[in-house]
Scaffold this motif. Structure first.
Motif, PDB file in Angstrom:
ATOM      1  N   ASP A  92       0.837  -1.194   0.000  1.00  0.00           N
ATOM      2  CA  ASP A  92       0.000   0.000   0.000  1.00  0.00           C
ATOM      3  C   ASP A  92       0.878   1.252   0.000  1.00  0.00           C
ATOM      4  O   ASP A  92       1.997   1.241   0.529  1.00  0.00           O
ATOM      5  N   PRO A  93       0.374   2.356  -0.572  1.00  0.00           N
ATOM      6  CA  PRO A  93       1.197   3.576  -0.655  1.00  0.00           C
ATOM      7  C   PRO A  93       1.669   4.087   0.701  1.00  0.00           C
ATOM      8  O   PRO A  93       2.728   4.722   0.795  1.00  0.00           O
ATOM      9  N   ASP A  94       0.875   3.841   1.772  1.00  0.00           N
ATOM     10  CA  ASP A  94       1.275   4.346   3.085  1.00  0.00           C
ATOM     11  C   ASP A  94       2.072   3.333   3.894  1.00  0.00           C
ATOM     12  O   ASP A  94       2.328   3.542   5.081  1.00  0.00           O
ATOM     13  N   ASP A  95       2.476   2.231   3.265  1.00  0.00           N
ATOM     14  CA  ASP A  95       3.343   1.250   3.926  1.00  0.00           C
ATOM     15  C   ASP A  95       4.791   1.648   3.644  1.00  0.00           C
ATOM     16  O   ASP A  95       5.347   1.352   2.581  1.00  0.00           O
ATOM     17  N   LEU A  96       5.403   2.310   4.624  1.00  0.00           N
ATOM     18  CA  LEU A  96       6.682   2.980   4.394  1.00  0.00           C
ATOM     19  C   LEU A  96       7.879   2.292   5.053  1.00  0.00           C
ATOM     20  O   LEU A  96       8.998   2.802   4.964  1.00  0.00           O
ATOM     21  N   THR A  97       7.649   1.166   5.713  1.00  0.00           N
ATOM     22  CA  THR A  97       8.744   0.538   6.459  1.00  0.00           C
ATOM     23  C   THR A  97       9.912   0.136   5.561  1.00  0.00           C
ATOM     24  O   THR A  97      11.081   0.423   5.897  1.00  0.00           O
ATOM     25  N   PRO A  98       9.696  -0.530   4.414  1.00  0.00           N
ATOM     26  CA  PRO A  98      10.850  -0.859   3.562  1.00  0.00           C
ATOM     27  C   PRO A  98      11.634   0.363   3.120  1.00  0.00           C
ATOM     28  O   PRO A  98      12.879   0.345   3.116  1.00  0.00           O
ATOM     29  N   ALA A  99      10.900   1.429   2.758  1.00  0.00           N
ATOM     30  CA  ALA A  99      11.586   2.656   2.339  1.00  0.00           C
ATOM     31  C   ALA A  99      12.376   3.258   3.494  1.00  0.00           C
ATOM     32  O   ALA A  99      13.483   3.784   3.304  1.00  0.00           O
ATOM     33  N   ALA A 100      11.836   3.172   4.718  1.00  0.00           N
ATOM     34  CA  ALA A 100      12.528   3.724   5.874  1.00  0.00           C
ATOM     35  C   ALA A 100      13.796   2.935   6.186  1.00  0.00           C
ATOM     36  O   ALA A 100      14.824   3.510   6.569  1.00  0.00           O
ATOM     37  N   ILE A 101      13.740   1.626   6.029  1.00  0.00           N
ATOM     38  CA  ILE A 101      14.934   0.804   6.269  1.00  0.00           C
ATOM     39  C   ILE A 101      16.025   1.202   5.283  1.00  0.00           C
ATOM     40  O   ILE A 101      17.194   1.348   5.656  1.00  0.00           O
ATOM     41  N   ARG A 102      15.642   1.402   4.028  1.00  0.00           N
ATOM     42  CA  ARG A 102      16.633   1.845   3.034  1.00  0.00           C
ATOM     43  C   ARG A 102      17.159   3.237   3.384  1.00  0.00           C
ATOM     44  O   ARG A 102      18.366   3.504   3.274  1.00  0.00           O
ATOM     45  N   ALA A 103      16.263   4.122   3.797  1.00  0.00           N
ATOM     46  CA  ALA A 103      16.653   5.505   4.092  1.00  0.00           C
ATOM     47  C   ALA A 103      17.555   5.602   5.313  1.00  0.00           C
ATOM     48  O   ALA A 103      18.269   6.599   5.481  1.00  0.00           O
ATOM     49  N   SER A 104      17.552   4.580   6.151  1.00  0.00           N
ATOM     50  CA  SER A 104      18.414   4.587   7.340  1.00  0.00           C
ATOM     51  C   SER A 104      19.876   4.414   6.974  1.00  0.00           C
ATOM     52  O   SER A 104      20.763   4.612   7.818  1.00  0.00           O
TER      53      SER A 104
END
Length: 340
Positions: free
Chosen positions: A244-256
């Protein structure tokens, strides 16, 4: 080589092998142990077991009895944190000495079982075991075998790590990040956190702190860094792992700044899984199934990390064979084929 003696004349003689007693539905086990000195009181009992004659084995040089053979095999295959007992009916069992991750060298196991007369059976590798769990057994098929077969086994084991070993779990401090506006704003109760705490407690580790954040990329990254700075040795993230568009956990792991090992696993349940490494600290994105299924990708990967292993993309890819949970009415993992 084999002397046959009427049981009535066997008083004072020593048994050359175990004698088994079977009572259907009640008992199966050893009635008389190898090396037992037969007494007059034993004669009726032996006859009740159908032993009208006693076989006394006088082995020439170059042959080895089943009990000694099993004992020697166990000594060659037994590795760290595993012990083995005395032969019973020709078989020796290997038992975990403490909680940890069971490791079996499958290729070496096949090579040893290809030797004449030798059999070794084990549980599947990479599963958590408790202290006292029987993890392997060995015996030869005939009553005796050529000593050369044992010598060949010893040679094959010599240049390998032990066939059977247990890697103790490390006791780590775990940071837990729970994402979701619905939990952050108190609209629903967090049910994921208690499950994860219990899963880690059962493996000897502790969730040091749980941080609940909204579905915001910067908030999730900040929580990861906050827990890392507080000494977390592993960070687990729950929620926001789907597409879903508001599922941001994978993007946050990458952004870390973490290096992603894998996103997606050929395991059902557990496909929406992410594993990453942030300067030596594992980051794990767990799909929702880990909250309500007993056996998921969590059970297949986390114990290996707690045992100090480095889990690679190839390790995750290999989980596809056996990665389909059978959905048994009563889950009995790890005594099943899931992930094997």
């Amino acid at each position: 080589m084999v002397e046959v003696i009427p049981v009535q004349e066997a008083v004072g003689r020593f048994l050359s092998h175990d004698i088994t007693r079977i009572v259907p539905g009640e008992f199966k086990g050893r009635a008389f142990k190898k090396g037992h000195c037969i007494t007059a009181d034993d004669i009726p009992k032996l006859m009740q077991l159908g032993k009208d004659r006693i076989y006394v084995l006088n082995l020439p040089d170059g042959l080895i009895h089943e009990d000694e053979a099993a004992d020697r095999i166990a000594g060659h295959i037994c590795g760290p944190h595993v012990r083995f007992g005395e032969p019973n009916q020709g078989k020796v069992e290997l038992t975990a000495e403490q909680d940890g991750l069971l490791k079996i060298d499958a290729q070496l196991l096949a090579d040893l079982n290809d030797l004449p007369d030798i059999t070794i059976a084990t549980l599947h590798s990479n599963q958590p075991v408790k202290a006292g769990k029987v993890v392997a057994g060995t015996r030869i098929i005939p009553l005796f075998t050529d000593t050369e077969n044992l010598n060949r086994l010893a040679e094959r084991c010599q240049d390998h790590p032990p066939l059977v070993s247990v890697r103790p779990f490390k006791s780590l401090q775990i940071g837990l990040v729970t994402t979701g506006n619905e939990i952050f704003h108190g609209r629903i109760e967090d049910r994921f956190g208690p499950v994860i705490r219990e899963k880690f407690r059962a493996l000897g580790s502790t969730v040091m702190r749980q941080v609940v954040v909204p579905d915001q990329l910067t908030a999730i990254v900040a929580a990861i860094n906050e827990l890392r700075n507080e000494g977390a040795q592993m960070v687990v993230l729950t929620g926001g792992m789907s597409v879903d568009p508001d599922d941001l956990t994978p993007a946050a792991i990458r952004a870390s700044g973490a290096k992603v090992v894998v996103y997606g696993s050929p395991t059902y349940p557990g496909a929406m899984f992410m594993l990453a490494d942030l300067e030596g600290i594992p980051l794990i994105g767990l799909p929702g199934c880990a909250m309500y299924h007993k056996a998921t990708i969590f059970e297949l990967v986390v114990p290996r990390l707690l045992a100090g292993e480095t889990v690679t993309r190839q390790d995750i890819v290999a989980l596809g064979h056996g990665g389909l949970c059978a959905g048994c009415e009563r889950c009995h993992y790890p005594d099943c084929g899931f992930g094997k």
